[in-house]
Design a protein around this motif. Sequence first.
Motif, PDB file in Angstrom:
ATOM      1  N   LEU A  98      32.016 124.581  31.556  1.00  0.00           N
ATOM      2  CA  LEU A  98      32.472 123.233  31.280  1.00  0.00           C
ATOM      3  C   LEU A  98      32.898 123.075  29.824  1.00  0.00           C
ATOM      4  O   LEU A  98      33.871 122.394  29.514  1.00  0.00           O
ATOM      5  CB  LEU A  98      31.385 122.227  31.641  1.00  0.00           C
ATOM      6  N   GLY A 104      35.540 120.773  36.192  1.00  0.00           N
ATOM      7  CA  GLY A 104      34.331 120.279  36.812  1.00  0.00           C
ATOM      8  C   GLY A 104      33.621 121.366  37.576  1.00  0.00           C
ATOM      9  O   GLY A 104      33.986 122.537  37.492  1.00  0.00           O
ATOM     10  N   ALA A 127      38.224 115.052  35.934  1.00  0.00           N
ATOM     11  CA  ALA A 127      37.238 115.974  36.492  1.00  0.00           C
ATOM     12  C   ALA A 127      36.369 115.272  37.524  1.00  0.00           C
ATOM     13  O   ALA A 127      35.909 114.156  37.324  1.00  0.00           O
ATOM     14  CB  ALA A 127      36.355 116.539  35.386  1.00  0.00           C
ATOM     15  N   LEU A 129      32.913 115.314  39.399  1.00  0.00           N
ATOM     16  CA  LEU A 129      31.578 115.886  39.298  1.00  0.00           C
ATOM     17  C   LEU A 129      30.613 114.998  40.056  1.00  0.00           C
ATOM     18  O   LEU A 129      30.541 113.805  39.810  1.00  0.00           O
ATOM     19  CB  LEU A 129      31.163 115.984  37.823  1.00  0.00           C
ATOM     20  N   THR A 134      25.730 116.163  38.157  1.00  0.00           N
ATOM     21  CA  THR A 134      26.036 116.025  36.735  1.00  0.00           C
ATOM     22  C   THR A 134      24.791 115.656  35.942  1.00  0.00           C
ATOM     23  O   THR A 134      24.501 116.231  34.902  1.00  0.00           O
ATOM     24  CB  THR A 134      27.110 114.942  36.508  1.00  0.00           C
ATOM     25  N   ASN A 206      37.114 117.219  29.303  1.00  0.00           N
ATOM     26  CA  ASN A 206      36.693 116.578  30.546  1.00  0.00           C
ATOM     27  C   ASN A 206      35.479 115.707  30.297  1.00  0.00           C
ATOM     28  O   ASN A 206      34.892 115.706  29.215  1.00  0.00           O
ATOM     29  CB  ASN A 206      36.405 117.621  31.633  1.00  0.00           C
TER      30      ASN A 206
END
Length: 223
Positions: A98, A104, A127, A129, A134, A206
């Motif tokens: 990342l 992602g 992105a 996620l 996350t 991102n």
Amino acid sequence: MAGARIRVVIADDEPLIRAGIRMILTSDREIEVVAEASNGREAVEAARSHKADVVLLDIQMPVMDGLTAMGELRQAVPATKVIILTTFGERENVLRALESGGAGFLLKDTAPAELIGAVRAAVSGDAYLSPGATRHVVDQLATGRAAARGEQARARIAQLSGREQDVLALLGEGLSNADAGRRLHMSEATVKTYVSRILAKLECDNRVQAALLARDAGLGPEG
């Protein structure tokens, strides 16, 4: 991408996983799986030759691993978005991916709708996620980073407006644009505009990079 199909390369050394992902993606008429790869080298070659929009890239592969392949993809086909396929057991590798600009990550047991949503989001420059995933990754990987990087992170975040910091804090929680909008009483489109502005100001590729920066800075959610 209006009027064009999203061109995807699937890279994983397990044929059954590739077959499952292909079946899910091809159920969407706007997505075309243009190639499969069983290692990182094949993934780079396939992305280049097929001008792929998105590469779904496993981390643990023979010949060339996913992280090495990701670096080569960034050089060979910089417009191609890379989504990492992973498990919770590979957290350190996920962080490296990342931070290197991946679009992602997805767990290999991700629901079909999330897989399709991830590909669509990557092409749109946002992105995708999973919020729960996350939060897990950010919480686990940010441990021990704050002391070393906190001051630098706080200096970078200082350039944001108060409202931008509110949005950034919710990125640090792993909230989607829709959930952040509900929390802050904004439309999803407004949150997306804020996220784009935040990423540009912080020079993040991102939203996960931004989320990690928020945690490094000790930026908490809106109270």
